[in-house]
Scaffold this motif. Sequence first.
Motif, mmCIF file in Angstrom:
data_model
loop_
_atom_site.group_PDB
_atom_site.id
_atom_site.type_symbol
_atom_site.label_atom_id
_atom_site.label_comp_id
_atom_site.label_asym_id
_atom_site.label_seq_id
_atom_site.Cartn_x
_atom_site.Cartn_y
_atom_site.Cartn_z
ATOM 1 N N GLY A 377 -3.084 -8.089 -3.896
ATOM 2 C CA GLY A 377 -1.808 -7.501 -4.282
ATOM 3 C C GLY A 377 -0.721 -8.541 -4.458
ATOM 4 N N ALA A 378 -0.738 -9.561 -3.605
ATOM 5 C CA ALA A 378 0.251 -10.631 -3.725
ATOM 6 C C ALA A 378 0.036 -11.427 -5.012
ATOM 7 C CB ALA A 378 0.181 -11.549 -2.513
ATOM 8 N N LEU A 379 -1.218 -11.679 -5.371
ATOM 9 C CA LEU A 379 -1.491 -12.397 -6.611
ATOM 10 C C LEU A 379 -0.917 -11.651 -7.818
ATOM 11 C CD1 LEU A 379 -5.193 -13.523 -6.007
ATOM 12 C CD2 LEU A 379 -3.181 -15.002 -6.071
ATOM 13 N N GLY A 383 2.337 -13.005 -10.168
ATOM 14 C CA GLY A 383 2.291 -13.148 -11.616
ATOM 15 C C GLY A 383 3.322 -12.282 -12.311
ATOM 16 N N ALA A 384 3.461 -11.035 -11.870
ATOM 17 C CA ALA A 384 4.436 -10.136 -12.481
ATOM 18 C C ALA A 384 5.858 -10.626 -12.242
ATOM 19 C CB ALA A 384 4.256 -8.721 -11.924
ATOM 20 N N ALA A 452 5.253 -0.672 -4.725
ATOM 21 C CA ALA A 452 5.035 -0.180 -3.361
ATOM 22 C C ALA A 452 3.549 -0.149 -3.010
ATOM 23 C CB ALA A 452 5.654 1.201 -3.209
ATOM 24 N N ALA A 453 2.731 0.290 -3.968
ATOM 25 C CA ALA A 453 1.278 0.348 -3.723
ATOM 26 C C ALA A 453 0.701 -1.048 -3.498
ATOM 27 C CB ALA A 453 0.585 1.027 -4.897
ATOM 28 N N LEU A 454 1.133 -2.022 -4.287
ATOM 29 C CA LEU A 454 0.624 -3.390 -4.133
ATOM 30 C C LEU A 454 1.077 -4.005 -2.812
ATOM 31 C CD1 LEU A 454 1.157 -4.640 -7.793
ATOM 32 C CD2 LEU A 454 -1.045 -4.353 -6.637
ATOM 33 N N VAL A 455 2.314 -3.748 -2.411
ATOM 34 C CA VAL A 455 2.782 -4.253 -1.112
ATOM 35 C C VAL A 455 1.967 -3.633 0.016
ATOM 36 C CG1 VAL A 455 4.726 -4.232 0.496
ATOM 37 C CG2 VAL A 455 5.109 -4.839 -1.892
ATOM 38 N N VAL A 458 -1.337 -5.358 0.215
ATOM 39 C CA VAL A 458 -1.195 -6.650 0.904
ATOM 40 C C VAL A 458 -1.136 -6.435 2.415
ATOM 41 C CG1 VAL A 458 0.342 -8.620 1.271
ATOM 42 C CG2 VAL A 458 -0.070 -7.778 -1.042
ATOM 43 N N ALA A 459 -0.352 -5.454 2.856
ATOM 44 C CA ALA A 459 -0.200 -5.202 4.293
ATOM 45 C C ALA A 459 -1.532 -4.818 4.928
ATOM 46 C CB ALA A 459 0.830 -4.100 4.509
ATOM 47 N N VAL A 460 -2.279 -3.941 4.272
ATOM 48 C CA VAL A 460 -3.573 -3.508 4.817
ATOM 49 C C VAL A 460 -4.543 -4.688 4.892
ATOM 50 C CG1 VAL A 460 -5.597 -2.069 4.368
ATOM 51 C CG2 VAL A 460 -3.301 -1.116 4.118
#
Length: 583
Positions: A377-379, A383-384, A452-455, A458-460
């Motif tokens: 998710g961070a990657l 990029g975005a 929000a979904a990508l963050v 990352v958290a999970v």
Amino acid sequence: MSAPRAVPADPAGGGGPTAPHPPGPPATAERPDRRRKLLRYVRSARRRRWPYALAVLALLAQMAVAMVTAAVEQTPTIDEPVYVGTAEVYLKERSLRYNPEHPPLGKLVVAAGLVFTDAHLDRGFTGSQKALGRHVLYEAGNDPGRLMLAARLPVIVLTLLFGLVVLAFARDLTGPAGGLVALALYAFSPDVIANGSLATLDVPAAGFLLTCAWLLWRAREHPRLHLPLAGAAFGAAAATKMSVLPLFPVLFLSALLSHLHARRTPGPDLRARARLLLHAAVAAVGTALVAVAVVWAAYLVVDPRLRWAADANVPDIPGMRGRVAAWLPFPEAYRDGMRIQFGFEYDVWQGFLFGRLYEGSLWYYLPAALLVKTPLGALVLWGAGAAALLAVRRLRPALPYVLLPAAVLLAVSMNGARDLGVRYAVFMPMFLAVAAAAVTLLRRRAVPWATAALVCFVAVSSLRTYPYYLPYSNEAFGGPSRTHLRLHDSNVDWGQDLGRLADHLHRHHSGERAWLVYKGAGVPAHYRIDASDPLKAPLGEVHGLLVVSDSAVAKADGRLAALLATSTPVDEVGHSITLYRRR
């Protein structure tokens, strides 16, 4: 023609005409209404501020728990004893003679925790810096666990403070939502957590650089306050690790741009423009001088007399590198430390990437290692965010402050001789977390939900690896248990799991004959590990439990390779040590 109409005289005695005033509510009725609206706005702002502050505290709290847990559970890594021993010499003897290849500030941060331990140091000790670390931790009567926790805590505190810098930088660029996104990516970064919980220099140096970039950005509005502070932050980075020095031209350029933006004056007057450019150049030079002064101050804090005598370990560096080391306006100890670092660049090191052991270095090693060890998710958000910085016009002025420092330092690091870990690029999760905040300014309906979904992803991913952050790899590469198949050294196994190995052996293999190949700075006997060295015994005598650090497995050849070829893996500890059965 008709005569003009007479204008009635002003009853107040003035000579001009008076316009009729439309009827309106009395002033006494307007004031309470405005006051009520203002009070409602203030109360609403306060209500919105509390959830935001709680979210920030929650993110930093989970990061603090993760780092403190790692600091308590992990035994000394390979580099830490050297820094701890050197910090003790700083405190007790005020001497610069140990670990000259790194400036003093990072070790002074470590010393800030050691000062509360009253550790014993034999003043007559004269061994190497590695022997010094072993002596302080294991031979001088100190408690190594207590000493290491005390040394790591100041770095943990500093790492949390850098999280606030990430938040502030991203808020300044994009607003509150972007600040929260950036802080979440930083706080859940396994690389930042792993290295921020160790008494090492990588996170402090990267954090000071990020602070410098943020202050330079703020100097676009208030240069008199923020340019000197930015110079001090860069000086702190240079007084922690010499590898940040290639960013000096970027610092100078950014200081120049910030001053020009703050003092910009419209008009075609060439003389005024030349004067403005001259003032900006003077401000940039002043910023650089502050950085130089901070480096000198770090050495003077250790030894006000700057006693330094170069020994045989300082090589004679030819060519441009040697001239750079000679010309820099820093203490002689700093310049000799640079010569030692340049000497390392002439050595041939072994690397390991995607199962391949090689000599020398690969230019793409760090990007590949970051691809493995960064949450997916961070990657995507990195990029975005970088694309948004380019696409959104109001954000383009931030490029020299966010993307340029990271790109320059990554390019320099990619040309280094040592492929030993993503810790050499730990600045990337910091700067690119700020860049990722730019996605919150994209005008697409799905962007907030996708962000929000990508963050959350990352958290999970980060929470799942708890508390084994050092060997983390993302789901595309099999997670922490598979990292040792693709990377080695500080990416996976830096000697941090000797204590966990001791607990595992006592719990599951008590009384069993064990053979140990350990790569690290810990002393197995101190942790009650009774094991023999299989590399010093005939192959036919090595039977039973064979315990090997995964970094040693990655580089196995000759005798160790023969042992592993005739052994069966049965267990692992901390995703960094593998247990084999040899019959």
